[in-house]
Write a protein that holds these residues in place. Structure first.
Motif: not given
Length: 463
Positions: A351-363, A365-376
């Motif tokens: 929902k946040e990705v489709k809404a145009g929000s920025s998701l930032l992961i801290h995992f 020992n690193h910070y990075s952005l979420v660019f896309a999601t996929r599922e099958w």
């Protein structure tokens, strides 16, 4: 700054110190090696037709149709009459164009990035059952060093892509992931349609409002005022050290999102142009409100929470079940969660990705952005594969990370979190209402919100 070409798989061994409490009450330091695994594919690309070749295909002196190896070692595509570039050599603008035209719309690029899952760490419950082996035609395993399942061309894959993040991310210069990730997230959010800006400009590029150095300057200012000498030295890279944000935590990172975004509005209001960047009129008007409001109440902003004068809002979307910080309802990850809880949290991420929000992961020992999601859906194992496109080092997207593995990392540590940064829609509507003389109810139900929702649906691509 020259770009170093990474190898296909890199393992960094880090020696960390841990304090152990002994029976006699004394503390002793013990060195314990900790391995970080990075899986990287660096294929060759033609920027005109987007044809790609793996590193193994071009090894040695084998003959490849329509390719020519020149004396300088570079390859030339005869059909397009263009040289080939490696993935880590293409610019961010070309990467955004590649993602928009081919990466998520052509089934041939489903395995362009490797996948990572089934990583077992000390004191972490086993997660190998999350990605059971598939003997059918929908999944492939162990392809070119990949450590997780990848969809086959026969699989029905659903993508949700954040176009703003692909156009707004920033290259990381040093060990400053807490600054580069914030800069990329703010560039994506400030180009949101709710700020009366364009999603994609005429030259297929977004305005870059924030650079990595802008966030570093805020961190340094805070460290000086707070008397954090060691933190300031690490940020500046004093005494020959590499600049690093290792002493910056989640609360300070969230506060940086508000402070830096407000500075962009204030500078645009004062008429200052930063490298030719022209801010939308709405950001300029919000800058005036920020200056007047902070003059009246300078202590209105909390350390890491919401800021009523900020054009963005932040929240912890996913967090540890035992952490003390405030987490979005339904976003706490527990080792006893079932499939229903995982599915509900996955829907929150999409929902946040489709809404145009920025998701930032801290995992890890690193910070990075979420660019896309996929599922099958895997018919052979009767399980749903869920993955997010992110980066385990630097900021350039290069790995499909298993969502269940991400939840396992969050359960493992209270520091690991998934942070969401979104535009403050209520603040935008309030500013528009003051400008146009409309009532607040008309502003909330006007055409701006309708067009914003229609734009969100266009970001969902199904391959």
């Amino acid at each position: 700054m020259p770009i170093t070409q990474p190898s296909s798989r890199e393992v960094d061994v880090v020696l960390e110190f841990r304090l152990d409490d002994w029976s006699n009450g004394s503390d002793k330091k013990r060195r314990k090696p900790k391995k970080r695994l990075h899986i990287i594919r660096n294929p060759y690309l033609c920027l005109k037709c987007w044809a790609h070749w793996s590193e193994k295909d071009l090894e040695g002196n084998r003959s490849i149709p329509h390719l020519q190896k020149r004396n300088d070692g570079n390859f030339y595509h005869k059909l397009c009459r263009a040289p080939l570039l490696r993935y880590y050599e293409i610019s961010s603008a070309d990467l955004a164009k590649f993602a928009k035209e081919k990466l998520f719309t052509d089934p041939k690029f489903l395995r362009f990035f490797p996948s990572m899952a089934n990583l077992i760490r000390e004191d972490m419950p086993a997660t190998d059952h999350h990605n059971s082996q598939c003997g059918g035609t929908c999944c492939v395993h162990d392809q070119e060093g990949s450590m997780g399942p990848e969809p086959n061309e026969m699989a029905d894959v659903e993508f949700h892509v954040s176009d703003n993040v692909f156009f707004g991310w920033i290259e990381q210069s040093h060990k400053t992931c807490a600054a580069a990730s914030v800069a990329g997230a703010l560039n994506a959010v400030l180009n949101h349609p709710s700020f009366e800006g364009k999603l994609v400009a005429g030259d297929d590029q977004l305005q870059v409002y924030v650079q990595e150095k802008d966030v570093i300057e805020y961190y340094c200012k805070w460290a000086r005022e707070a008397g954090r000498i060691s933190c300031h030295a690490a940020l500046r890279g004093s005494c020959g050290l590499i600049p690093s944000t290792r002493k910056i935590g989640n609360p300070r990172l969230l506060r940086a999102c508000h402070v830096v975004s407000k500075s962009v509005c204030v500078q645009s209001k004062e008429g200052e142009e930063r490298a030719g960047v022209k801010c939308p009129p709405l950001l300029k008007r919000m800058g005036g409100e920020i200056v007047n409001g902070e003059d009246e109440d300078s202590d209105a902003a909390s350390d890491d929470g919401s800021d009523k004068f900020s054009p963005v809002e932040t929240a912890r979307l996913l967090g540890n079940w035992n952490c003390k910080e405030e987490i979005v309802e339904g976003g706490r990850c527990s080792p006893n969660d079932d499939e229903e809880v995982e599915l509900r949290q996955w829907e929150m991420v999409k929902k946040e990705v489709k809404a145009g929000s920025s998701l930032l992961i801290h995992f890890r020992n690193h910070y990075s952005l979420v660019f896309a999601t996929r599922e099958w859906f895997c018919h052979a194992s009767s399980s749903t594969r869920r993955q997010v496109l992110t980066a385990t080092q630097k900021q350039r997207p290069h790995i499909w990370f298993c969502f269940r593995q991400l939840r396992a990392d969050i359960v493992y540590s209270k520091v690991n979190q998934l942070i969401v940064i979104r535009p403050c829609i209520e603040k935008c509507l309030e500013t528009r209402t003051k400008r146009g003389g409309r009532t607040e109810e008309d502003g909330r139900s006007g055409k701006d919100v309708v067009s914003f929702q229609r734009l969100n649906r266009s970001n969902s691509l199904i391959c």
